[in-house]
Structures are given as structure tokens and as C-alpha cells.
Design a protein around this motif. Sequence first.
Motif, PDB file in Angstrom:
ATOM      1  N   PRO A 195       0.834  -1.139  -0.002  1.00 50.14           N
ATOM      2  CA  PRO A 195      -0.042   0.133   0.029  1.00 50.14           C
ATOM      3  C   PRO A 195       1.070   1.201   0.121  1.00 50.14           C
ATOM      4  O   PRO A 195       2.020   1.133   0.571  1.00 50.14           O
ATOM      5  CB  PRO A 195      -0.771  -0.187   1.163  1.00 50.14           C
ATOM      6  N   PRO A 196       0.461   2.430  -0.632  1.00 49.91           N
ATOM      7  CA  PRO A 196       1.104   3.477  -0.602  1.00 49.91           C
ATOM      8  C   PRO A 196       1.347   4.195   0.824  1.00 49.91           C
ATOM      9  O   PRO A 196       0.527   3.863   1.551  1.00 49.91           O
ATOM     10  CB  PRO A 196       0.456   4.579  -1.646  1.00 49.91           C
ATOM     11  N   PRO A 197       2.260   5.005   1.212  1.00 47.17           N
ATOM     12  CA  PRO A 197       2.865   5.264   2.255  1.00 47.17           C
ATOM     13  C   PRO A 197       1.415   6.490   2.881  1.00 47.17           C
ATOM     14  O   PRO A 197       0.952   7.282   2.037  1.00 47.17           O
ATOM     15  CB  PRO A 197       4.066   5.898   2.291  1.00 47.17           C
ATOM     16  N   ILE A 198       1.252   6.432   3.927  1.00 48.32           N
ATOM     17  CA  ILE A 198       0.398   7.703   4.564  1.00 48.32           C
ATOM     18  C   ILE A 198       1.429   8.805   5.181  1.00 48.32           C
ATOM     19  O   ILE A 198       2.211   8.561   5.902  1.00 48.32           O
ATOM     20  CB  ILE A 198      -0.478   7.152   5.755  1.00 48.32           C
ATOM     21  N   LYS A 199       1.376   9.950   4.474  1.00 47.56           N
ATOM     22  CA  LYS A 199       2.490  11.091   4.763  1.00 47.56           C
ATOM     23  C   LYS A 199       1.988  11.455   6.236  1.00 47.56           C
ATOM     24  O   LYS A 199       1.105  11.647   6.520  1.00 47.56           O
ATOM     25  CB  LYS A 199       2.228  12.084   3.598  1.00 47.56           C
TER      26      LYS A 199
END
Length: 255
Positions: free
Chosen positions: A226-230
Amino acid sequence: MSKQSGGDSAAQLDVVEIDADEAARQAQASREAADTVMKAFGGVRGMIDMTLPGLVFIVTYNITHKVPAAAWAALALSALFVVARLLKRETVQHAFSGVFGVAIGAWISMKTGKAENFYLPGLLWNVGYCVGLAVSALVRWPLIGIMLGPVTGEMFTWRKENPGRLAAYTKATWAWVVIMGIKPLILFPLYFTHNVNLLGWLKVALGIPPLLLAMYVTWQILLKAPPPIKAQLDEEPGQEQPGHEHSAGGPTRGN
């Protein structure tokens, strides 16, 4: 009835398009995060900084057959790398770590008069690094996530807010344990044979390829994660606190 049916179909198409756009944004965010792997480990320049001093040592030792000359040549090259980075205002993290390791190896080899001891600190570091990686994965603080989090901008949001990335970082960390553990398994037995030439050339040969392989495996793992949570930095005092926004990587969260 036909008009209503047509309206439902259009709405469904809009939902499909939105879902496709979101999936594309998620995939792009994951790819951008995966592409930070090389940067986090110093890139090609960092690998050169770590590998060439060992090559210079073994070449100089074969020419002069003197441990001090070989040790000083390797140390001088490491110091030159640091100066070059300082002049170009580049990060010196990897260059400094390289010169520190070379300095210890040079001191030990000159102190003992044994050329093979130049490589001892590096071998011990490899073992310690693999142990540290394994322990970090076991306690669910995978070292690869700790290293990449600041580079991707997610910091440590993957720890509790993004379980998919925690799993990916854990898997990548175990991959590093296996790949990087091959080097000491091969080189330590050679160290005890006192075959300096074979040890030196194999140390150089095994410098970059395992590192590249570990980076590639990590890149592949993160592509599917999953893409990172900034991570959102704290606002300056007196500024309005913005509402939560959604990025390609998911909701922006505080530290």
C-alpha cells in the motif's frame, strides 16, 4: 424506466472511472515510495564510496607487500571521497561511515601487521547488521521501514496506521537478512585461512552485487505494498490547523 436505467449506468461508469483513477494514483504513490530505496542507501555513489577503498587496499598491498602503505592508500581515498562531497555540498553520511570503517581497519591491520585484519571490522559489521535486521523484524520495528520512512515522508505512520506497509517492510527486512548474510558466511572462513588476496578480491566482488539484489527485492516488495501515509508536521503556533486531507497514499495523519 429507460431514462432511469440510463442514469444508473452512467453513475456506475463514473464510479468505475473514479475507482480506476484512485487505483492509478495508489499505484503511482507506491512506485514513488519504492523508488526511494536507492536514494536511502546512498545510490551508486554511496556504493562506490564503500567499495573502492577495499579495492585500493588489496591492489596496493599486492604492489608493495606492505600493510601500512596499503592501509594509508585506502584511508586517503576514503578521506578524498569525504572532501569531494563536502566541496559539492552533497550528503556525507555514507562517505563518513566509509572512512570510519576504513580507519578502524587500517589501524588494526597496521597495529597487528596482518593484512587480513583490514577486513575484520567490515566482516564484524556485516554480522552485526544482519543480527540487527533480524531483531528489528522480530520486534515489529523492521529496520528497512525505519530507514525509508523519513525518505518517503511517512516517518513511522506505517507502524500502526498502515499494516500493509508494516508487513512489506518486515518482509523486505528479512530479505536483507538472507541476502546480506551470504557475504560473512563466505568471507569469514577465508579470513581464518589468512589468504589475503582471495579474501580481498572476494570482498570487493561481494560488495555491490548483494546490495543491488537486496535493493531490487525491496523495490519489488514495496511496489506491491500500500502507498505510504504521509506524516503531517506540527503547525507553527498561531496558524490555523487544516482539516484532514486525502492524498494518493491515503489520509494525511499527524505524528
